[in-house]
Design an enzyme around this catalytic site. Structure first.
Site, mmCIF file in Angstrom:
data_model
loop_
_atom_site.group_PDB
_atom_site.id
_atom_site.type_symbol
_atom_site.label_atom_id
_atom_site.label_comp_id
_atom_site.label_asym_id
_atom_site.label_seq_id
_atom_site.Cartn_x
_atom_site.Cartn_y
_atom_site.Cartn_z
ATOM 1 N N ASP A 436 0.865 -1.177 0.000
ATOM 2 C CA ASP A 436 0.000 0.000 0.000
ATOM 3 C C ASP A 436 0.904 1.230 0.000
ATOM 4 O O ASP A 436 1.626 1.482 0.971
ATOM 5 C CB ASP A 436 -0.894 -0.029 1.244
ATOM 6 N N HIS A 437 0.840 1.991 -1.083
ATOM 7 C CA HIS A 437 1.749 3.125 -1.224
ATOM 8 C C HIS A 437 1.424 4.248 -0.250
ATOM 9 O O HIS A 437 2.209 5.206 -0.108
ATOM 10 C CB HIS A 437 1.710 3.666 -2.665
ATOM 11 N N ARG A 438 0.294 4.152 0.438
ATOM 12 C CA ARG A 438 -0.030 5.169 1.433
ATOM 13 C C ARG A 438 0.798 5.005 2.707
ATOM 14 O O ARG A 438 1.039 5.978 3.429
ATOM 15 C CB ARG A 438 -1.519 5.116 1.787
#
Length: 466
Positions: A436-438
């Site tokens: 998850d790039h968040r």
């Protein structure tokens, strides 16, 4: 005089609202004891045997095998205080009959009923023996319950076998513009763009049943198609329900909500395989359980997550916060006849390789036999996906929502590899990390994956973490 009690599908926990009847464990006319399992159902989480809180003679079963019922729908009726064919008196407890059933719990611990829980609404009938005709209605003058039930209204269904069942009129919820009481019927109609107002129900007082909707779907009574479009009513239809439906919903939600990215690397697993062979020895005296490759990779994951805790987290979208989790509950993908499931090894960070391997073995066997408990399929914080068992090298898996990352492992195969400056044949594996790039940037994800690859290539690095 025997009393007939109706047993409804109880709340199975984990927010589950429906279950599919897989197998009946009792027949009509059979005597059951308190807390005896009477039916095996499949939920979106696992297979569950449901015990009955009453002891007596089964007078009716509701729903064929394969029928999907909501929580609160009738499962069966039990005559308490009657005599079975052998002449024994069927009672609801260790006391003297039905009166005790009204005042005491059964002692079972399924969510939603049992000792300490308020009794479900029960109806009394006046059976003539045990051969009164089965109906699906209750006299309109029947008194209303003292308090509304905590579950959804029961779905009127036809008993599998004729037996005395109390009568019930169509509930008030079913009266109105559309005579439908079952949320499953409404959901099925929505999925096929079917206008329920165009159907004539075959149930009591024109109630629209699931069979009516399915018949309309088969006959092509859905929304009209454009002339130039090919017909889509032919071919096999596979219902998305149970485990397969739950997986479909979770994967779709993951794709909608998580901005994922994937990085991968090839690693020389020759030393890891040699270390595993040394750990397993020759099976002689004193040898412990065999250590699997999956157990070794799981232990490597816990070590990597200790260095990169950002990947052992989840995102609280409402609060707009990243929640970093202290414990590693490691899920691993397992393919079963009922679909893909992800059992969870609890507190994997506190286990050694042997302990992790033993738990993986136990959970895998439970997954194959369909006996995993709902709690063993939830609460994961990171997932390990060994798709190499299918003979493939790489993949870009979908993250198991609401987790933040998944490590994928391809097959380990001999390949040409430059080792110590020379070309050699080595055991090579492709590792991929979908994240998850968040929760982190590519540097963190790359650092995690590189550490995993280094441990695969040089297992001695793990000695610092054991």
């Amino acid at each position: 005089m025997p009393q007939v009690f109706e047993f409804r599908l109880p709340d199975l926990g984990e927010g589950l609202t429906e279950a599919e009847i897989v197998r009946w464990l009792v027949e009509v006319g059979e005597v059951v004891a308190i807390d005896q399992p009477v039916v095996e159902v499949e939920t979106a989480k696992a297979m569950v045997e449901v015990p009955c809180p009453y002891g007596g003679v089964v007078t009716a079963r509701f729903g064929e095998e394969g029928t999907e019922l909501p929580v609160g729908a009738p499962l069966l009726t039990v005559a308490v205080g009657s005599e079975d064919p052998s002449g024994r008196t069927a009672e609801s407890g260790s006391g003297t009959g039905a009166a005790e059933a009204e005042s005491s719990g059964s002692g079972n611990v399924l969510v939603g009923y049992g000792t300490g829980a308020p009794p479900v609404r029960r109806r009394r009938v006046r059976p003539e023996g045990l051969v009164a005709p089965a109906t699906a209605a209750t006299p309109a003058t029947a008194p209303a319950p003292a308090a509304p039930p905590a579950f959804v209204p029961a779905v009127p269904v036809t008993p599998v076998a004729a037996a005395p069942v109390a009568a019930a009129t169509v509930p008030e919820e079913a009266r109105g513009p559309v005579a439908v009481v079952s949320p499953l019927v409404r959901k099925l109609a929505r999925q096929h763009d079917l206008d329920l107002r165009q159907l004539a129900g075959s149930g009591p007082a024109g109630l629209i049943l699931r069979a009516d909707v399915e018949s309309a779907i088969r006959s092509g009574a859905t929304a009209p198609q454009k002339a130039e479009e090919p017909s889509r009513t032919s071919g096999e239809r596979v219902p998305l329900r149970g485990v397969r439906g739950a997986v479909a919903d979770k994967l779709a939600r993951s794709r909608r909500e998580i901005p994922d990215a994937t990085c991968w690397v090839d690693a020389d697993a020759t030393e890891l395989m040699a270390a595993r062979a040394a750990m397993n020895g020759d099976g002689g005296p004193g040898a412990g359980p065999k250590v699997s490759v999956l157990a070794l990779l799981a232990r490597i994951c816990t070590a990597a997550l200790a260095r990169y805790p950002e990947l052992n987290s989840t995102v609280d979208q409402e609060a707009r916060e990243i929640v970093r989790l202290s414990g590693v509950h490691l899920g691993f993908a397992a393919q079963t006849e009922r679909g893909l499931v992800v059992p969870v090894v609890r507190d994997a960070q506190a286990r050694n390789t042997e302990s992790i391997g033993a738990e993986i073995t136990r959970l895998t066997e439970a997954a194959r036999t369909g006996t995993l408990k709902p709690a063993e399929l939830t609460g994961g914080t990171f997932t390990l996906n060994n798709y190499g068992v299918f003979g493939v090298d790489g993949s870009t898996p979908i993250i198991n929502h609401p987790e933040a990352a998944m490590l994928g492992v391809g097959r380990i195969v001999p390949k040409p590899w430059v080792h110590e400056g020379e070309l050699a044949v080595r055991r090579v594996v492709q590792l991929s990390l979908t994240f998850d790039h968040r929760v982190c940037d590519g540097g963190t994800a790359g650092g995690f994956l590189r550490y995993v690859a280094d441990c695969v290539e040089q297992p001695a690095l793990l000695l610092r973490m054991l």
